[in-house]
Enzyme design. Structure first.
Site, short mmCIF file in Angstrom:
data_model
loop_
_atom_site.label_atom_id
_atom_site.label_comp_id
_atom_site.label_asym_id
_atom_site.label_seq_id
_atom_site.Cartn_x
_atom_site.Cartn_y
_atom_site.Cartn_z
N GLY A 92 0.78 -1.24 0.00
CA GLY A 92 0.00 0.00 0.00
C GLY A 92 0.81 1.28 0.00
O GLY A 92 0.23 2.38 -0.05
N ARG A 339 -3.33 -5.27 13.92
CA ARG A 339 -3.82 -6.19 12.90
C ARG A 339 -4.21 -7.55 13.46
O ARG A 339 -5.21 -8.13 13.04
CB ARG A 339 -2.76 -6.36 11.81
CG ARG A 339 -2.65 -5.15 10.90
CD ARG A 339 -1.57 -5.32 9.87
NE ARG A 339 -1.62 -4.24 8.87
CZ ARG A 339 -0.75 -4.11 7.89
NH1 ARG A 339 0.22 -4.99 7.75
NH2 ARG A 339 -0.85 -3.12 7.03
N GLU A 478 11.62 -8.51 5.36
CA GLU A 478 10.77 -9.61 5.80
C GLU A 478 11.50 -10.95 5.86
O GLU A 478 11.03 -11.89 6.49
CB GLU A 478 9.55 -9.72 4.87
CG GLU A 478 8.44 -10.59 5.40
CD GLU A 478 7.24 -10.68 4.46
OE1 GLU A 478 6.31 -11.44 4.76
OE2 GLU A 478 7.24 -9.98 3.42
#
Length: 519
Positions: A92, A339, A478
């Protein structure tokens, strides 16, 4: 231990047993794996040689490559996919920044300590605190570094779930492509070799155990394993692994979380698989938190992948609307929680047979004014428009009177400045007092892997047994584990990727080079 426990050992017991057997097999010295060709420096012959090889071309990879190049190193970036950018391109484009000029302009008080505290709370205290501090400390400076390389931010600050205050900047494109494209352009301009369809097949190490290069399959067509031609590429200073997570590797993610089957969609691109992680583990890299896999709570079951709903819900529904259970028309969680809390809450909405009962997130035209994917969501019938709440209730088969009563309670909470039902932060809450209304069905999707290999604050990959750096091997983004603990806060992937990528590039470029020979 009773007979039942002996017959059915726990997962923890199995893991302990496996680790013990692995250590026993190593003996008194740290054995390096068979996946890496071990050669003497004098005998090693390479088709190509550079100072630094970066594997992966997302936020972490491109930041590492540029930082290493700016430090004077020769750099090559390889990526197994035909298009650069990986998950970062479809991200995003939102970055959490502690102490940005836009925050100061809007009178928002923030600090690195507050951001660290927010991420610790979201991570349930499982975070690697030193790496966490490194990331948060680097956000403001890295934000300016991105601007210097052509990244443009929207002129306002956003409030994402789990953050105690607004601190999120977003690219004008509402996409990670707004970061990746400028970085790739800058990389090519600076002379960085960018090579796609080039898959890492294994590491090459010298007799001391230092990583000195890679076996690479060039001309590789994902996912056809035998395509392309094998070449050897040497790295005088080191290899930086920026290979992302494994969210679309259904078999491997299901080993970590058995309930994350193929029935659960993913926002990840097709190449988000585990083979690079496994190659590092075969070298002895310490994998941590692999079972901590995040679900994105803003996705919709009415489209594949990231889709249009994710951006709409992030920009519009969560900060400026509410989410309700279709059966009751009522809220059931804090829409600005982290989240994990939101995804867990949504996943509880099931019928008597255990099948999903999709909640509805909605806001009005004022709340949706900054949602760039609204038009596309309407076009593809993922987002639905209603002129009034009765019509919205009819579209989604909700009890109209209960829905209107819930909206009235929400408006009272906004007027008071306090959410008495679920404790939602109210800094950017708005009245839902008039239509038209925009609604979307919601269900989480596999989004992010908090786990990966353990690194130190120099971004060196640490060995499972010795806890010492594996010479010549670095990792960022990541591909690493521990920074986010049990749950990553929204907009912290860009922060982590850029900051740790630059950190890896800086330290790798400063390492002592080895002399390598061309074939």
């Amino acid at each position: 231990m009773n007979e039942k426990e002996l017959a059915s050992p726990s997962r923890r017991q199995l893991l302990k047993g496996g680790a013990a057997m692995a250590v026993a097999g190593l003996g008194s010295t740290v054995a390096l794996s068979a996946n890496a060709a071990c050669v003497s420096i004098e005998e090693a012959k390479f088709d190509e040689v550079v100072d630094v090889i970066v594997v992966g071309s997302g936020f972490a990879g491109m930041s590492a490559a540029l930082q290493a190049k700016e430090a004077g190193a020769s750099v090559m970036v390889i990526d197994k996919m035909p298009v650069f950018g990986g998950n970062s391109t479809i991200n995003g484009g939102a970055m959490a920044v502690a102490g940005s000029p836009l925050q100061k302009k809007e009178g928002i008080e923030d600090s690195v300590d507050v951001m660290v505290a927010d991420m610790l709370e979201s991570g349930r205290g499982m975070n690697d605190v030193e790496m966490l501090k490194l990331v948060c400390n680097g956000t403001a400076e890295s934000c300016e570094w991105l601007i210097d390389h052509g990244v443009e931010w929207k002129p306002f600050v956003q409030h994402f779930g789990g953050h105690s205050i607004p601190r999120v900047l977003q690219t004008v494109q509402s996409s990670g492509a707004g970061i990746i494209r400028p970085l790739i352009k800058a990389a090519k301009k600076s002379g960085i070799e960018m090579r796609n369809q080039a898959k890492l097949e294994g590491f090459i190490k010298d007799e001391s155990g230092r990583v000195i290069g890679l076996d690479v399959r060039q001309g590789y067509y994902f996912p056809k394993d035998r395509t392309g031609k094998m070449v050897k590429i040497g790295a005088r200073k080191g290899v930086i692994m920026a290979t992302g997570g494994f969210g679309n590797d259904i078999e491997y993610r299901q080993m970590q979380q058995p309930e994350y089957t193929s029935e659960l969609d993913s926002t990840n691109h097709a190449g988000a698989t585990s083979e690079a992680l496994k190659q590092m583990m075969l070298l002895g890299a310490n994998p941590i938190h692999l079972d901590q896999i995040q679900l994105g709570p803003w996705a919709s079951p009415d489209e594949k992948g990231f889709g249009t709903a994710s951006q709409f819900n992030t920009i519009a529904t969560y900060p400026s609307g509410i989410v309700v259970d279709v059966r009751t028309g009522e809220r059931f969680f804090n829409e600005l929680a982290d989240r994990k809390a939101r995804a867990d809450a949504i996943m509880t909405r099931r019928d008597e047979q255990g099948k999903p009962v999709y909640p509805i997130g909605f806001t009005n035209a004022e709340g949706a004014k900054d949602a760039q994917t609204l038009a596309w969501g309407l076009k593809y019938n993922v987002i639905k428009k209603a002129d009034n709440l009765d019509e919205l209730a009819k579209i989604y088969n909700m009890p109209a009177e209960a829905l209107k009563a819930q909206v009235a309670r929400w408006n009272e909470a906004v007027t008071k400045g306090e959410d008495g039902e679920f404790g939602r932060p109210m800094q950017k809450a708005m009245l839902l007092d008039k239509g038209p209304w925009y609604g979307v069905r919601m269900w989480p999707k596999v989004h992010y892997c908090m786990g990966g290999v353990k690194v130190n604050t120099a971004s060196e990959v640490l060995h499972l047994v010795s806890n010492k750096p594996i010479p010549g091997l670095y990792a960022a983004g990541e591909a690493t584990g521990g920074i986010h603990g049990a749950s990553r806060l929204g907009a912290c992937a860009v922060a982590e990727g850029v900051v740790t990528g630059r950190n890896a590039g800086r330290h790798c470029s400063q390492s002592q080079p080895v002399k390598l020979n061309l074939a």
